[in-house]
Design an enzyme around this catalytic site. Structure first.
Site, PDB file in Angstrom:
ATOM      1  N   TYR A 143       2.295  12.106 -11.188  1.00 22.88           N
ATOM      2  CA  TYR A 143       2.295  11.584 -12.555  1.00 22.88           C
ATOM      3  C   TYR A 143       2.305  12.707 -13.599  1.00 22.88           C
ATOM      4  CZ  TYR A 143       1.167   7.000 -10.519  1.00 22.88           C
ATOM      5  OH  TYR A 143       1.180   5.843  -9.791  1.00 22.88           O
ATOM      6  N   LYS A 192      -0.016  11.310   3.242  1.00 20.10           N
ATOM      7  CA  LYS A 192       1.239  11.024   3.966  1.00 20.10           C
ATOM      8  C   LYS A 192       1.664  12.334   4.619  1.00 20.10           C
ATOM      9  CE  LYS A 192       4.643   8.182   4.950  1.00 20.10           C
ATOM     10  NZ  LYS A 192       4.463   7.163   5.989  1.00 20.10           N
ATOM     11  N   ASP A 224       0.442   4.322   4.359  1.00 17.45           N
ATOM     12  CA  ASP A 224       1.038   3.026   4.734  1.00 17.45           C
ATOM     13  C   ASP A 224       0.093   2.261   5.658  1.00 17.45           C
ATOM     14  OD1 ASP A 224       1.563   5.212   6.361  1.00 17.45           O
ATOM     15  OD2 ASP A 224       3.505   4.491   7.058  1.00 17.45           O
ATOM     16  N   ASP A 248      -3.679   4.943  -7.224  1.00 20.41           N
ATOM     17  CA  ASP A 248      -3.277   3.933  -8.198  1.00 20.41           C
ATOM     18  C   ASP A 248      -2.989   2.617  -7.476  1.00 20.41           C
ATOM     19  OD1 ASP A 248      -2.361   2.674 -10.439  1.00 20.41           O
ATOM     20  OD2 ASP A 248      -0.546   3.878 -10.687  1.00 20.41           O
ATOM     21  N   ASP A 252      -5.866  -0.802  -6.736  1.00 19.77           N
ATOM     22  CA  ASP A 252      -5.535  -2.162  -7.182  1.00 19.77           C
ATOM     23  C   ASP A 252      -5.592  -3.135  -6.009  1.00 19.77           C
ATOM     24  OD1 ASP A 252      -5.204  -1.593  -9.814  1.00 19.77           O
ATOM     25  OD2 ASP A 252      -3.172  -2.416  -9.969  1.00 19.77           O
TER      26      ASP A 252
END
Ligand code: NAD
Length: 358
Positions: A143, A192, A224, A248, A252
C-alpha cells in the site's frame, strides 16, 4: 493512585453517545481496580471542521501525543459529504493515524457465548466461544511501495511493489509476540513465502525475533491456507501476525465471524505501547441521537486499552466478562432477537448495565 491521561475524540454521528458509555465503563473499572483516568477532550472529523475549521487541528495531534492513550468514536456524515477529499472528516482519521506513528493494527475476532447464534460459523465449529487477535502491519508493504503505469509497444501495464525492511518486520513481530504473551501464547505468522521474496524475508525475520519470546509458540501459514482455516477451524488461532495487505483482508474475514458490526473493537499501536482505540464501525448517521446505537464495540475497545496500553489486564478481563454477562440480559436493537430472553435496551441503558455488572 496511578492516573492515566486519555485523550477523547468523540467525533460525529453516534460517536459522542458510544464514547460516553465507554468512558463510564472505564471510570467504573478504575474505581474497582484502584486507578483513575483523566480525560482531555479534543476534536476530530466533522466536529473539528465545525469547531476549528479543519478535520485534524494541530491541538488535537498535540493532545493525543501528550496522552497515554486515545479513545475515538467515529467520524463522518452527510453534512460534510460535499467537501473535497483532504477537507473531509475521514481525512482527519487517516491524518491522526499517520501523525501518531501507529504501525500496528489490532483487530480481535471474538464470539461471545450469548451471541453465538449471530455468527455465520456453525455452533459445533465455534464451541464455547472464540477469541482471535489479528495483528496487521499498517504503514508498510504494497500500500506504500513504489507504483506506476507504463505503456510499452502500445500495451499499458501497472505495478505496485510489496517491500518490507527488516526493522519494519521486527517491530511488528515484537508487537505480535508481546500480544501473544498477554493471551494464549501462540502466534501464527501468515505470509506467502512459497512465492514472494518479501514473504521469505518476513518469515526469516519473524523466526529470528521468536527467540526473544521463548514462551510463545510460533507457527507459519500461507495466506491462502489461513483464509480457509479461519472458517474451517478458527479455534486453532490465538494471535495472527501478518503484513498490511494480507491483514487488511484476513482481519475483515476474521471479524465477520463475530456476526455484528456493533461488537467489533480495534486498536492501532505505535511505539512504547501507545495506542488509539476505536470501534470498527463508522458514525452511523442514520441512527445518531436515537439511542439505537450499540456501545459495546467502543466499550470493548476501551477494554483493549486497559489490556494493551494501560497494563490493567484484570480490569480488561472484568470489562469483557461484564459485556458477556450484559448480553445474556439485554440487547441493543442491532443484536436483539424477537422471542429471546433479553430485553431491548438503548445505548445508554446498555452502558449502565455493563457498569453495574463490572
Ligand atoms: P457505518 O459503520 O457508520 O454504518 C453501517 C450500518 O451499520 C448502518 O446501518 C449503521 O446504522 C449500522 N451501525 C454501525 N455502527 C453501529 C452501532 N454501533 N450500533 C448499531 N448499528 C450500527 O458505515 P457507513 O454508513 O458506510 O458510514 C457512515 C459514515 O461513517 C460515513 O461518513 C463514513 O465515511 C464514516 N465511517 C467512519 C469510520 C471511522 O470513523 N472509523 C469507519 C467507517 C465509516
Amino acid at each position: 493512585m496511578q492516573t492515566y491521561e486519555i485523550t477523547v475524540l468523540k467525533g460525529d454521528g453516534i460517536g459522542p453517545e458510544i464514547v460516553d458509555q465507554a468512558v463510564k465503563v472505564l471510570d467504573k473499572a478504575g474505581e474497582k481496580f484502584g486507578f483513575s483516568l483523566h480525560y482531555t477532550r479534543a476534536y476530530l472529523g466533522g466536529e473539528a471542521i465545525d469547531e476549528k475549521g479543519c478535520p485534524l487541528p494541530e491541538e488535537t495531534v498535540a493532545a493525543c501525543k501528550a496522552a497515554d492513550a486515545v479513545l475515538l468514536g467515529a467520524v463522518g456524515g452527510p453534512k460534510w459529504d460535499s467537501l473535497s477529499g483532504d477537507q473531509r472528516p475521514e481525512a482527519g482519521l487517516l491524518g491522526i493515524r499517520g501523525a501518531l506513528g501507529l504501525f500496528a493494527n489490532l483487530r480481535p475476532a471474538v464470539i461471545f457465548e450469548p451471541l453465538k447464534e449471530a455468527s455465520p460459523i456453525k455452533a459445533e465449529i465455534i464451541g464455547d466461544a472464540l477469541d482471535i487477535l489479528v495483528v496487521r502491519e499498517l504503514t508498510g508493504g504494497i500500500y506504500f511501495g513504489q507504483r506506476g503505469r507504463e505503456t510499452v509497444d502500445g500495451v499499458e501495464s501497472a505495478y505496485d511493489t510489496e517491500r518490507y525492511s527488516v526493522p519494519e518486520i521486527e517491530r511488528i513481530a515484537r508487537v505480535g509476540f508481546s500480544m501473544a504473551q498477554k493471551r494464549g501464547k501462540k502466534l501464527c505468522s501468515v505470509d506467502k513465502a512459497n512465492v514472494l521474496e518479501s514473504s521469505r524475508l518476513w518469515r526469516a525475520t519473524v523466526t529470528r525475533v521468536a527467540q526473544e519470546y521463548p514462551d510463545v509458540e510460533l507457527s507459519h501459514m500461507y495466506v491462502d491456507n489461513c483464509a480457509m482455516q479461519l472458517v474451517r477451524n478458527p479455534k486453532q488461532f490465538d494471535v495472527i501476525l501478518t503484513s498490511n495487505i494480507f491483514g487488511d483482508i484476513l482481519s475483515d474475514e476474521a471479524s465477520m465471524i463475530s456476526g455484528s458490526i456493533g461488537m467489533l473493537a480495534s486498536a492501532s499501536l505505535g511505539e512504547n505501547q501507545f495506542g488509539l482505540y476505536e470501534p470498527i464501525h463508522g458514525s452511523a448517521p442514520d441512527i445518531a441521537g436515537t439511542g439505537l446505537a450499540n456501545p459495546l464495540a467502543t466499550i470493548l475497545s476501551a477494554g483493549m486499552m486497559l489490556k494493551y496500553t494501560l497494563g490493567q489486564p484484570e480490569a480488561a478481563q472484568a470489562v469483557e466478562d461484564a459485556v458477556s454477562k450484559a448480553l445474556t440480559q439485554a440487547r441493543t436493537p442491532d443484536i436483539y432477537r424477537e422471542g429471546g430472553a433479553q430485553k431491548k435496551v438503548t445505548c445508554e441503558e446498555m452502558g449502565d448495565l455493563v457498569c453495574s455488572l463490572l
